[in-house]
Design a protein around this motif. Structure first.
Motif, PDB file in Angstrom:
ATOM      1  N   LYS A   1      12.251 -18.455  -0.043  1.00 51.61           N
ATOM      2  CA  LYS A   1      11.905 -18.000  -1.373  1.00 51.61           C
ATOM      3  C   LYS A   1      11.403 -16.564  -1.336  1.00 51.61           C
ATOM      4  N   LYS A   2      11.904 -15.756  -2.263  1.00 46.47           N
ATOM      5  CA  LYS A   2      11.560 -14.338  -2.285  1.00 46.47           C
ATOM      6  C   LYS A   2      10.448 -14.027  -3.281  1.00 46.47           C
ATOM      7  N   ALA A   3       9.935 -15.035  -3.978  1.00 41.52           N
ATOM      8  CA  ALA A   3       8.922 -14.777  -4.994  1.00 41.52           C
ATOM      9  C   ALA A   3       7.618 -14.316  -4.352  1.00 41.52           C
ATOM     10  N   LEU A   4       6.995 -13.325  -4.991  1.00 41.47           N
ATOM     11  CA  LEU A   4       5.709 -12.807  -4.525  1.00 41.47           C
ATOM     12  C   LEU A   4       4.599 -13.345  -5.410  1.00 41.47           C
ATOM     13  N   SER A   5       3.397 -13.334  -4.870  1.00 46.59           N
ATOM     14  CA  SER A   5       2.245 -13.738  -5.663  1.00 46.59           C
ATOM     15  C   SER A   5       1.813 -12.584  -6.565  1.00 46.59           C
ATOM     16  N   SER A   6       0.956 -12.887  -7.535  1.00 46.65           N
ATOM     17  CA  SER A   6       0.424 -11.842  -8.411  1.00 46.65           C
ATOM     18  C   SER A   6      -0.311 -10.783  -7.603  1.00 46.65           C
ATOM     19  N   GLU A   7      -1.043 -11.233  -6.589  1.00 56.19           N
ATOM     20  CA  GLU A   7      -1.803 -10.300  -5.753  1.00 56.19           C
ATOM     21  C   GLU A   7      -0.881  -9.357  -4.987  1.00 56.19           C
ATOM     22  N   GLN A   8       0.252  -9.868  -4.508  1.00 55.99           N
ATOM     23  CA  GLN A   8       1.192  -9.020  -3.771  1.00 55.99           C
ATOM     24  C   GLN A   8       1.842  -8.001  -4.698  1.00 55.99           C
ATOM     25  N   ILE A   9       2.131  -8.412  -5.919  1.00 60.83           N
ATOM     26  CA  ILE A   9       2.725  -7.473  -6.880  1.00 60.83           C
ATOM     27  C   ILE A   9       1.748  -6.359  -7.205  1.00 60.83           C
TER      28      ILE A   9
ATOM     29  N   ALA B   1      -0.589  -5.358  -5.267  1.00 68.50           N
ATOM     30  CA  ALA B   1      -0.727  -4.539  -4.047  1.00 68.50           C
ATOM     31  C   ALA B   1       0.391  -3.503  -3.988  1.00 68.50           C
ATOM     32  N   ILE B   2       1.582  -3.890  -4.418  1.00 61.87           N
ATOM     33  CA  ILE B   2       2.697  -2.934  -4.458  1.00 61.87           C
ATOM     34  C   ILE B   2       2.428  -1.872  -5.518  1.00 61.87           C
ATOM     35  N   ALA B   3       1.951  -2.296  -6.697  1.00 61.44           N
ATOM     36  CA  ALA B   3       1.671  -1.349  -7.782  1.00 61.44           C
ATOM     37  C   ALA B   3       0.624  -0.321  -7.363  1.00 61.44           C
ATOM     38  N   ASN B   4      -0.328  -0.744  -6.550  1.00 59.11           N
ATOM     39  CA  ASN B   4      -1.434   0.139  -6.145  1.00 59.11           C
ATOM     40  C   ASN B   4      -1.197   0.815  -4.800  1.00 59.11           C
ATOM     41  N   TYR B   5      -0.045   0.584  -4.212  1.00 56.95           N
ATOM     42  CA  TYR B   5       0.262   1.157  -2.889  1.00 56.95           C
ATOM     43  C   TYR B   5       0.299   2.686  -2.972  1.00 56.95           C
ATOM     44  N   GLU B   6      -0.366   3.336  -2.053  1.00 53.01           N
ATOM     45  CA  GLU B   6      -0.434   4.796  -2.060  1.00 53.01           C
ATOM     46  C   GLU B   6       0.378   5.375  -0.909  1.00 53.01           C
ATOM     47  N   THR B   7       1.122   6.408  -1.230  1.00 54.32           N
ATOM     48  CA  THR B   7       1.936   7.097  -0.232  1.00 54.32           C
ATOM     49  C   THR B   7       2.224   8.514  -0.711  1.00 54.32           C
ATOM     50  N   LYS B   8       2.447   9.404   0.219  1.00 51.73           N
ATOM     51  CA  LYS B   8       2.801  10.780  -0.128  1.00 51.73           C
ATOM     52  C   LYS B   8       4.311  10.995  -0.093  1.00 51.73           C
ATOM     53  N   LEU B   9       5.029   9.992   0.370  1.00 52.74           N
ATOM     54  CA  LEU B   9       6.489  10.104   0.468  1.00 52.74           C
ATOM     55  C   LEU B   9       7.117   9.834  -0.893  1.00 52.74           C
ATOM     56  N   LYS B  10       7.841  10.812  -1.417  1.00 52.33           N
ATOM     57  CA  LYS B  10       8.391  10.725  -2.760  1.00 52.33           C
ATOM     58  C   LYS B  10       9.348   9.539  -2.911  1.00 52.33           C
ATOM     59  N   ALA B  11      10.226   9.336  -1.946  1.00 50.12           N
ATOM     60  CA  ALA B  11      11.207   8.252  -2.044  1.00 50.12           C
ATOM     61  C   ALA B  11      10.531   6.888  -2.058  1.00 50.12           C
ATOM     62  N   VAL B  12       9.458   6.755  -1.309  1.00 52.62           N
ATOM     63  CA  VAL B  12       8.716   5.492  -1.276  1.00 52.62           C
ATOM     64  C   VAL B  12       7.998   5.282  -2.604  1.00 52.62           C
TER      65      VAL B  12
ATOM     66  N   GLY C   1       6.819  -2.991   2.407  1.00 52.71           N
ATOM     67  CA  GLY C   1       6.674  -4.364   2.879  1.00 52.71           C
ATOM     68  C   GLY C   1       6.020  -4.427   4.248  1.00 52.71           C
ATOM     69  N   LYS C   2       6.393  -3.497   5.115  1.00 51.67           N
ATOM     70  CA  LYS C   2       5.806  -3.474   6.462  1.00 51.67           C
ATOM     71  C   LYS C   2       4.312  -3.189   6.393  1.00 51.67           C
ATOM     72  N   ASP C   3       3.927  -2.209   5.578  1.00 55.56           N
ATOM     73  CA  ASP C   3       2.507  -1.856   5.471  1.00 55.56           C
ATOM     74  C   ASP C   3       1.681  -2.955   4.811  1.00 55.56           C
ATOM     75  N   LEU C   4       2.281  -3.649   3.837  1.00 61.73           N
ATOM     76  CA  LEU C   4       1.544  -4.683   3.112  1.00 61.73           C
ATOM     77  C   LEU C   4       1.760  -6.073   3.704  1.00 61.73           C
ATOM     78  N   LYS C   5       2.528  -6.106   4.813  1.00 60.16           N
ATOM     79  CA  LYS C   5       2.817  -7.377   5.487  1.00 60.16           C
ATOM     80  C   LYS C   5       3.528  -8.365   4.550  1.00 60.16           C
ATOM     81  N   ILE C   6       4.488  -7.830   3.790  1.00 60.29           N
ATOM     82  CA  ILE C   6       5.347  -8.667   2.946  1.00 60.29           C
ATOM     83  C   ILE C   6       6.720  -8.678   3.600  1.00 60.29           C
ATOM     84  N   GLU C   7       7.009  -9.742   4.301  1.00 61.10           N
ATOM     85  CA  GLU C   7       8.244  -9.808   5.091  1.00 61.10           C
ATOM     86  C   GLU C   7       9.483  -9.828   4.189  1.00 61.10           C
ATOM     87  N   GLY C   8      10.487  -9.015   4.547  1.00 54.55           N
ATOM     88  CA  GLY C   8      11.774  -9.032   3.854  1.00 54.55           C
ATOM     89  C   GLY C   8      11.709  -8.586   2.406  1.00 54.55           C
ATOM     90  N   LEU C   9      10.825  -7.649   2.094  1.00 54.26           N
ATOM     91  CA  LEU C   9      10.690  -7.191   0.710  1.00 54.26           C
ATOM     92  C   LEU C   9      11.948  -6.447   0.268  1.00 54.26           C
TER      93      LEU C   9
END
Length: 413
Positions: free
Chosen positions: A218-226, A228-239, A333-341
């Motif tokens: 199953k590929k569904a994520l929890s509310s917390e994981q979503i 976490a993605i929304a709040n993920y910080e990065t300086k890489l434009k493509a990411v 996915g690697k940084d947030l430990k969400i396998e196969g994102l």
């Protein structure tokens, strides 16, 4: 097995006192006749048997050349002859003698033409199908020219080859299914079972067995994981773009990347026809989703004069856009430990949260995902109520982005 013989029908005498020589094919206790260009007078006929004279008869020699060619074709077809009626076999042999048989329907030529027609009509999936057919040709080489060259045994060998190349089971099924797709399209175009005209008689998929598809994780994520993605910080434009596009998709009921790429606004709503299925549905897979306040910052961030988002200005095609999204989501996915994102997880997660956490009906979830309802006749009478989608989407957004509201509701009970 079918039998072939040159014959003269005594009752079909012409006004000039000649008879047309015909080739009779007997198959499954049925008889059919093929006319030939040859006409004979009585002097070339054995009047006792009313058959062609064999000796010193140039017409007999010419007709027998065709008879022998037909017998050779029957031998080549082997058990496939059973797919023909007597009339159909006659028509096949006429085409063969005229150079217009299955030998003129080359598998790879037809496949490329068929998928190019898909592409030209706007069904871009034809591009991926072409790629898969090219893979099959690189495997088959010169062993496959005609449709009849493809057997269940060859498909088994191709499956083994793909396994050796470390293709996943799902990919193997997809690659071989494209071959079946070509077969069905060609049969539909060239075969006519009603009249017994069968130019493509074989079906290797009647014996070939697809590998069993594994139960997908199953590929569904929890509310917390979503979040976490929304709040993920990065300086890489493509990411950053991948992160934002993922959340935008979620805020629009799991919109696919291709539709996001082309999205436009219409008076506070996103109206679009789902490109994956619009050519196969009477309603052109049209859907309308209200733009919620949580989406506004993203619209401002990717503001554009022509489309709702400027993604298309950085990516020449939606395929490049989709590949970029999935490549960069792997980083998140690697940084947030969400396998196969993958980008598809936004769609799967929206549907799962809507059904399991918000209690939204399956019909409303399907409507929000722009799936075919399964009630075609009923749909023709009922005007779509887009507010059902808006209400469902609002519930999903609140439970993910504003969990405090749920806590307040519980406290007030």
């Amino acid at each position: 097995m079918a039998t072939v013989k040159a014959v003269i029908l005594k009752h079909q005498e012409k006004e000039d006192k000649t008879w047309n020589v015909k080739i009779r094919i007997t198959h499954d206790r049925k008889v059919a006749y093929m006319p030939t260009p040859h006409y004979v007078e009585k002097r070339f006929i054995n009047l006792k048997t009313f058959e062609l004279k064999v000796n010193n008869n140039p017409v007999y020699d010419a007709v027998m050349v065709d008879v022998l060619r037909i017998r050779a074709e029957i031998s080549r077809l082997g058990s496939l002859v059973g797919n023909f009626t007597a009339k159909g076999l006659c028509k096949h042999m006429e085409d063969m003698l005229m150079g217009n048989s299955t030998k003129e329907i080359y598998f790879f030529d037809f496949a490329r033409s068929y998928f190019q027609e898909m592409i030209d009509s706007g069904r871009t999936i034809g591009k991926s199908h072409l790629s898969r057919i090219n893979k099959f040709q690189s495997f088959a080489g010169k062993s496959v020219e005609l449709f009849t060259d493809i057997t269940s045994s060859l498909l088994d060998k191709y499956e083994a080859y793909l396994r050796k190349e470390e293709f996943s089971i799902v990919s193997i099924i997809d690659y071989i299914a494209v071959i079946n797709n070509v077969f069905q399209a060609a049969k539909s175009r060239y075969n006519d079972e009603d009249t017994g005209i069968i130019k493509i008689p074989n079906n290797p998929f009647s014996k070939y067995k697809y590998p069993k598809k594994p139960i997908s994780r199953k590929k569904a994520l929890s509310s917390e994981q979503i979040m976490a993605i929304a709040n993920y910080e990065t300086k890489l434009k493509a990411v950053q773009v991948a992160r934002d596009a993922f959340i935008i998709s979620f805020l629009l009921c799991g919109m696919n990347s291709v539709d996001l790429y082309y999205a436009v606004e219409n008076d506070g709503r996103v109206d679009y026809e789902r490109r994956k299925t619009k050519g196969r549905r009477a309603d052109n897979a049209f859907i309308s989703i209200e733009i919620e306040p949580e989406l506004i910052p993203y619209i401002k961030r990717y503001k554009d004069d022509e489309r709702l988002f400027s993604f298309y200005r950085k990516h020449a095609t939606y395929q490049y856009f989709n590949c970029s999204l999935n490549d960069n989501l792997k980083v998140i996915g690697k940084d947030l430990k969400i396998e196969g994102l993958t980008f598809y997880a936004a769609r799967h997660s929206w549907a799962t949260i809507a059904r399991n956490d918000c209690g939204i009906s399956m019909d409303d979830v399907a409507m929000a995902l722009n799936h075919k309802s399964g009630h075609d006749v009923t749909d023709a009478y009922i005007k779509k109520d887009w507010s059902r989608i808006d209400e469902a989407n609002r519930k999903v957004i609140d439970i993910v982005f504003h969990p405090e509201k749920k806590d307040e509701e519980k406290a007030g009970e």
